[in-house]
Design a protein around this motif. Structure first.
Motif, PDB file in Angstrom:
ATOM      1  N   ASP A 268       0.695  -1.154  -0.038  1.00  0.00           N
ATOM      2  CA  ASP A 268       0.028   0.006   0.081  1.00  0.00           C
ATOM      3  C   ASP A 268       0.754   1.611  -0.040  1.00  0.00           C
ATOM      4  OD1 ASP A 268       0.937  -0.190   2.234  1.00  0.00           O
ATOM      5  OD2 ASP A 268      -0.565   0.198   3.500  1.00  0.00           O
TER       6      ASP A 268
ATOM      7  N   ASP B 164      -3.075   8.872   2.625  1.00  0.00           N
ATOM      8  CA  ASP B 164      -2.943   7.588   2.039  1.00  0.00           C
ATOM      9  C   ASP B 164      -2.307   7.904   0.845  1.00  0.00           C
ATOM     10  OD1 ASP B 164      -4.886   5.436   3.796  1.00  0.00           O
ATOM     11  OD2 ASP B 164      -6.265   6.098   2.106  1.00  0.00           O
TER      12      ASP B 164
ATOM     13  N   ARG C  27      -2.961   0.917  -5.839  1.00  0.00           N
ATOM     14  CA  ARG C  27      -2.718   1.123  -4.887  1.00  0.00           C
ATOM     15  C   ARG C  27      -3.305  -0.531  -3.789  1.00  0.00           C
ATOM     16  NH1 ARG C  27      -5.652   2.895  -0.212  1.00  0.00           N
ATOM     17  NH2 ARG C  27      -3.242   3.705   1.024  1.00  0.00           N
ATOM     18  N   ASN C  28      -3.076  -1.104  -2.630  1.00  0.00           N
ATOM     19  CA  ASN C  28      -3.414  -2.065  -2.076  1.00  0.00           C
ATOM     20  C   ASN C  28      -3.239  -2.821  -3.119  1.00  0.00           C
ATOM     21  OD1 ASN C  28      -3.960  -0.937  -0.091  1.00  0.00           O
ATOM     22  ND2 ASN C  28      -6.202  -0.154  -0.298  1.00  0.00           N
TER      23      ASN C  28
ATOM     24  N   LYS D 132      -1.656  -6.756  -3.974  1.00  0.00           N
ATOM     25  CA  LYS D 132      -2.317  -7.896  -3.052  1.00  0.00           C
ATOM     26  C   LYS D 132      -1.320  -9.079  -3.639  1.00  0.00           C
ATOM     27  CE  LYS D 132      -4.828 -10.392  -0.016  1.00  0.00           C
ATOM     28  NZ  LYS D 132      -5.854 -10.847   0.841  1.00  0.00           N
TER      29      LYS D 132
ATOM     30  N   ALA E 195      -0.763  -7.213   7.124  1.00  0.00           N
ATOM     31  CA  ALA E 195      -1.826  -7.815   6.271  1.00  0.00           C
ATOM     32  C   ALA E 195      -2.385  -9.163   6.489  1.00  0.00           C
ATOM     33  CB  ALA E 195      -1.380  -8.027   4.567  1.00  0.00           C
TER      34      ALA E 195
END
Length: 449
Positions: free
Chosen positions: A133, A162, A319-320, A322, A439
């Motif tokens: 992130d 953020d 972003r984020n 995963k 996470a």
């Protein structure tokens, strides 16, 4: 309903007026009278449907956003909300740190229907391989976990703390190195766009995929999808793969109209299960190809490229990001082991509001409870170590309760089959000093009782 009655009072007299005009125009007026009557009927139907939809959305809102009590919209800074809109051009332009853009954030998009959520079948992997992130990167730097043959930078938007990674257009390749990709895994990320309007090119797209080349080319074996940003026409999602010496690879456009979605901070989900390649935009699956991933080549790298954006006007941020191993089926594990843990149930930061992309997992838990009629489950929430111990304990309890409420209210599971507990930050499974570890620690457990 008062508005419906008003429509009827306006429309019905028109019909009677038409009945008493001179005979010469009787046929014409008779047709007009019928049209007026049908128009009134359609207006009534639309009004009833709208009121029904609003009531349904209020129910879902209370499930996915506990404590909202049916509030229609809440103001939220970008990136948690929708990008701001330029009133003249209709383009979406979040303010970026160091930028002179005067736009401010706008309200987030409204809730979606229960039907859409309950059919969402994406299940994220349960073993985290990579998460970013960009919280540990400095604004203005290229992300430390990534590599490129060009440039990009970490930015903040509006007043939010953020961080987002801005991907620059051209033939620049951005990729995640040093991640060993198994046969089955999932990739997820959020997108935020800026400056997109009716003049955005039909060749403006984000190319995302996997390849056998561990540097900057797509290589001899790959599969990728192009997510379009054009607004004047639905371009569709182009899917392409390549198999060295294989010939006859896939190169096709999947019919898809995602014009509104790409303006409203969409969540992208990709699942790779051996050769099968699936892609979702928010809660809708657009691509599902059983033989897309080349079996012959060792797929090693996740890549991003941005094409067709006007430099300085149209901008893209992610972003984020995963990557997680698995993502196929949690049901068998729960039945055989009596316990399953997942960090795929996501919540808004610091709250118990369940994010829509989590409903695939909750749906699988419901399917287990359907099959195992006598099974009872304890739902346990866990957090990372950010914040105070007491606050994290409360948050973990609230998140477990929110999952229970979704199972009860959306899927009709009896509440006496479910209990909840919060563990806060007390039982970490990863290093709270790293982004990946945090996470892993933000998870939900389902334990057979």
């Amino acid at each position: 309903m008062k508005k419906i009655a008003r429509l009827l009072r306006i429309s019905l007299p028109l019909i009677f007026i038409f009945a008493f005009v001179p005979q010469a125009n009787s046929q014409l007026l008779k047709k007009l009278g019928k049209r007026a009557e049908k128009a009134a009927e359609r207006a009534v139907e639309r009004r009833v449907e709208k009121e029904t939809t609003e009531k349904t959305e209020e129910v879902l809102d209370s499930i996915l956003e506990p404590g909202s009590k049916g509030e229609k919209e809440k103001k939220s800074p970008v990136p948690n909300g929708e990008p701001s809109t330029d009133s003249e051009s209709g383009s979406h332009s979040p303010t970026i740190e160091g930028s002179s853009d005067p736009n401010t954030s706008s309200e987030p998009s409204g809730p979606k229907s229960i039907t859409v959520y309950s059919k969402f079948d994406f299940v994220p992997g349960d073993k985290l391989l990579f998460f970013d992130d960009f919280a540990n990167d400095f604004v203005g730097d290229f992300p430390s976990k990534w590599n490129t043959n060009g440039s990009g930078e970490v930015v903040t938007l509006n007043d939010s703390k953020d961080k987002w990674f801005e991907i620059l257009p051209g033939y620049t390749t951005f990729y995640i190195p040093y991640v060993d990709l198994p046969e089955e895994y999932t990739l997820e990320f959020d997108i935020l766009s800026s400056g997109i309007d009716a003049k955005t090119s039909s060749s403006a797209w984000l190319e995302v995929g996997i390849s056998s080349d561990d540097k900057f080319r797509w290589g001899d074996y790959y599969v990728h999808a192009n997510l379009p940003f054009a607004q004047y026409t639905p371009v569709g999602i182009r899917v392409k793969n390549h198999i060295k010496y294989g010939g006859g690879g896939i190169n096709n456009v999947v019919k898809a109209d995602i014009r509104e979605a790409v303006l409203a901070q969409p969540h992208i989900s990709i699942a790779v299960n051996k050769q099968r390649f699936r892609l979702w935009v928010n809660e809708k699956k657009y691509v599902d190809i059983p033989k897309a991933v080349p079996a012959e080549g060792a797929i090693s790298t996740i890549k991003f490229q941005l094409h067709g954006f006007k430099d300085g006007k149209e901008r893209l941020f992610i972003r984020n990001v995963k990557v997680a191993e698995g993502g196929l089926d949690l049901r068998r594990t729960l039945i055989s082991d009596g316990k399953v843990s997942t960090n795929g149930i996501l919540f808004d930061s610091g709250s118990a509001n369940i994010q829509a992309q989590s409903m695939g997992i909750i749906r699988q838990i419901h399917q287990v409870l359907q099959q195992e009629n006598n099974m009872k489950l304890k739902i346990v929430g866990h957090t990372d170590s950010d914040g105070e111990d007491a606050s994290n304990m409360t948050l973990s309890k609230n998140r477990a309760e929110a999952v229970k409420n979704a199972l009860v209210s959306v899927y009709g599971v009896s509440s006496d089959r479910l209990s909840t507990e919060g563990k806060g930050e007390s039982e970490p499974v990863g290093d709270n000093g790293t982004t990946d570890g945090k996470a892993q620690n933000r998870r939900v457990e389902f334990i057979k009782q």
